[in-house]
Write a protein that holds these residues in place. Structure first.
Motif, short mmCIF file in Angstrom:
data_model
loop_
_atom_site.label_atom_id
_atom_site.label_comp_id
_atom_site.label_asym_id
_atom_site.label_seq_id
_atom_site.Cartn_x
_atom_site.Cartn_y
_atom_site.Cartn_z
N MET A 163 7.82 29.59 69.88
CA MET A 163 8.18 30.93 69.43
C MET A 163 9.70 31.08 69.26
O MET A 163 10.17 32.14 68.90
CB MET A 163 7.64 31.98 70.39
N LYS A 210 11.20 31.22 63.87
CA LYS A 210 10.05 31.61 63.06
C LYS A 210 10.22 31.05 61.66
O LYS A 210 11.28 31.10 61.08
CB LYS A 210 10.01 33.15 63.02
N LYS A 222 0.72 31.13 68.05
CA LYS A 222 1.73 30.62 67.10
C LYS A 222 1.51 29.14 66.83
O LYS A 222 1.46 28.70 65.68
CB LYS A 222 3.14 30.88 67.66
N LEU A 226 3.41 36.39 61.72
CA LEU A 226 4.51 35.73 62.43
C LEU A 226 5.62 36.76 62.72
O LEU A 226 6.17 36.80 63.82
CB LEU A 226 5.06 34.58 61.61
N ASP A 227 5.91 37.58 61.73
CA ASP A 227 6.92 38.62 61.91
C ASP A 227 6.47 39.59 63.01
O ASP A 227 7.25 39.97 63.89
CB ASP A 227 7.14 39.41 60.61
N GLU A 286 6.65 38.19 66.50
CA GLU A 286 8.04 38.09 66.96
C GLU A 286 8.41 39.40 67.65
O GLU A 286 9.00 39.41 68.74
CB GLU A 286 8.97 37.84 65.77
#
Lengths: 441, 441
Positions: free
Chosen positions: A92, A95, A181, A251-252, A255
């Motif tokens: 993580m 990204k 992830k 993914l965003d 985060e």
């Protein structure tokens, strides 16, 4: 792909001309033209006839399904993909960008995986590496895992069980996110990652995720909008079971979401913020469930339109309201089978979905979720903590462990049926063999 | 199925005639004929050209694998099969006849399962329903199960974990046989049932069963003919891991084999017979391993020609001679990767088999089995009894549990690599993330 039959018909209709008998008085040009066309027509009829013979029109008894090619596990071409980029990380820490394009590129180079890609699901679950403190904890986790493997085998999904702590500081419920992830990166062929907690199990082996429902969304959790946006309750959704699309948005989002975790310098601050926003949150530490609720409620414009709060069926079901319904539900389903010989028919486990489709016809009045008599899709033993044994004080130990046993056997009955057995008593691990045409008396 | 291109070419060559310019002096009949044929030819060229455009010739970069249709999980036609026969039983009480023909009939009615049927494997494993007496027992079983699920995910096999006692009298090692029988009935699409004990794990995630080797056999176990036929040792083979073909011979054989079990009135007698035939058998009860050895040695003419005693690789490997080799083997494989960039290339977990094929080129001098530096295929912790904790006195507890931990992490490293992580120390469940181009310095 246009078939020979379709192709031939296209040409057939465009080229065919009404044959005119040859007559010395017609112009040579016209009659030559018709001869030519007549030849063309005859050739096409021959081709069409021959191909119909070799590709007979399917009768209703044959397999009508779209047939995909099977993924080729032995093929990884030299064409460069995101795997060859030193910047790509499974962790993580950083990204990836342009993940949608990169996944698409990978699929392009692996055409055998393309077919079926839109609905491909990878189930991910897991638990701590060390033995559970609860003496019966690992036995329960083992049974919950078997249950998930059973569900996946019936529906053709892959499943990954993780028991490594991927980030030293992301412990407890935060440990999921590095796993999700890494799974996204390791499984570009999967459109969806379906995280299912180790204390959640499938109690309806027929039911399938209604993926079309989520075509415009990237994250699905069990929840109710009014409880998040208005009532601001931390239990307005449950983060123990979620479906997340393998895409850049996710993914965003992760985060931001996992950014509230213990590895973050803002961890303590987040704890306070979450608690002050969701007043019924009773423990001080920042947790992923309240974190998710916060992002939906407070960063609404940024994220909410892609998050589906599914409240119409037991995408994740609260065990305490479910366990007591098992015997009534079992009786209802048994009554349906007593009336419908098709549902009593024995069959290969691998074609169970066919019987799920038939059964669905009889469940039109069953309803969904709480108060219904439909098998609950997922039953989640929130608060029971099978591994640590530190169940929430509002429950009794018996309620938790006996509830789990019943749920596991309720689910197992749907599997063991295909192997010719049943747990007659949900509280008893013992099984009996089933006679032919069960449950017909 | 004949393709459009092939069909067109057939017609193309049979119908095409050399065009002759029309000449007033040619007979009308001949020139009419050529006009007709010319029309036919032109139409076919059009059809062929159009279909080539819609079905482009594959280039060499494309996926060359034979593509099967994916099994259709939703299709079970009404055509009668063995499932509709009231005489068919999942239990060991009665045995079906004509099983080969019945399986073939089922496959005929389920064409989407036919492709790939010859090599289709169902892995079957399991353990007792109740919690293990050994406090760390279920944790170990959970990890061993995860290991099997990992292997199956990589190679596209289904796996079934059983934790129900299907026959009240067939306990301990005898419990396998009712499970295998039921699995054969429930999974007619599977050519092979691969029983793998709960205390055995896969320590080579690349290696695949060499099924061609067993084309004339119906049962495969790890063993050595001379130890069975000459030395009459009850450890001349191991019944903890076996591959059994889903066929009539196997049903007949299991009837004889499991007929030596506790449910049989001859159970005690069998104990005596087995012990007197295999003098190194030290416990009095009839057991399935010695039973198998007996059938091979004493009922040789009846069964032995279809039973493959596989001694050339670790079809099942003895843990005590294996565990100490892990670090040397890891080093060897790492050295290979340091020299071969292809093997350092990151890739989707689902195409791992492609890298197994590449790696095999570098293992030509590795050897197989004991004394080799090839990863052992299967490591079996015989005598350690993780569930009861009652390990054989010749071992120490530490040797068993630490050995298991090392083996599990040695195997897990091959999986976690695809997710970007590794256990640096096999004795430690902790993981570290892997840099790009690992293990290149």
């Amino acid at each position: 792909m246009v078939t020979t039959t379709e192709l031939s018909h296209t040409h057939f209709s465009s080229i065919m001309a009404k044959p005119i008998p040859r007559n010395k008085s017609s112009s040579i040009f016209l009659s030559d033209g018709f001869l030519f066309l007549g030849g063309a027509f005859s050739a096409l009829v021959l081709v069409w006839g021959f191909s119909s013979f070799t590709n007979p029109i399917p009768n209703t008894h044959k397999n009508n399904a779209v047939s995909y090619s099977t993924p080729d596990l032995r093929f990884d071409p030299p064409d460069q993909t995101f795997y060859d980029d030193p910047e790509m990380e499974y962790t993580m820490t950083t990204k990836i960008d342009d993940w949608d394009e990169k996944r698409e590129e990978w699929l392009k180079h692996h055409p055998s995986f393309s077919a079926g890609a839109k609905d491909r699901v990878l189930m991910v679950t897991g638990s701590q590496p060390s033995p559970c403190k609860n003496p019966i904890g690992d036995n329960l986790l083992l049974r919950f895992f078997k249950n998930k493997v059973d569900y996946c085998r019936i529906h053709g999904y892959d499943i990954f069980y993780n028991n490594a702590l991927l980030h030293p500081k992301m412990f407890a419920y935060w440990a999921k996110y590095p796993v999700v992830k890494a799974a996204m990166m390791a499984h570009p062929e999967a459109e969806w990652i379906w995280w299912v907690d180790s204390d959640a199990l499938f109690t309806d082996m027929d039911f399938k995720l209604p993926l079309k429902r989520y075509k415009d969304h990237n994250l699905v959790v069990h929840g109710w909008p009014h409880l998040i946006h208005e009532k601001r309750s931390w239990t307005g959704l449950n983060a123990g079971v979620f479906l997340i699309r393998n895409c850049q948005w996710s993914l965003d989002f992760m985060e931001a979401w996992a950014g509230m975790g213990p590895q973050s310098p803002d961890y303590e601050e987040w704890g306070k913020t979450l608690r002050s926003t969701f007043k019924d949150k009773f423990f001080p530490e920042s947790d992923d469930q309240t974190g998710l609720a916060y992002l939906i409620a407070i960063e609404k414009e940024k994220w909410a339109d892609r998050i589906y709060l599914e409240g119409e069926y037991y995408f994740e079901g609260y065990w305490e309201e479910i366990v007591e319904t098992f015997s009534n539900i079992s009786k209802k389903y048994e009554d349906i089978e007593k009336d419908e010989p098709k549902l009593r028919r024995r069959h290969a486990e691998k074609v169970s979905e066919a019987y799920g489709v038939i059964r669905e016809e009889y469940l039109k009045d069953a309803g969904y979720g709480k108060g219904s008599w439909r098998r609950p899709f997922v039953t989640h033993f929130t608060g029971c903590q099978p591994c640590s044994g530190k169940y929430n004080e509002m429950y009794s130990a018996d309620a938790c462990w006996n509830g789990m046993k019943k749920a596991l056997n309720f689910a197992d009955n749907q599997i063991m049926r295909k192997f010719g057995f049943v747990h007659k008593d949900l509280g008893d691990n013992g099984v009996s063999s089933l006679p032919f045409d069960y449950p017909q008396v």
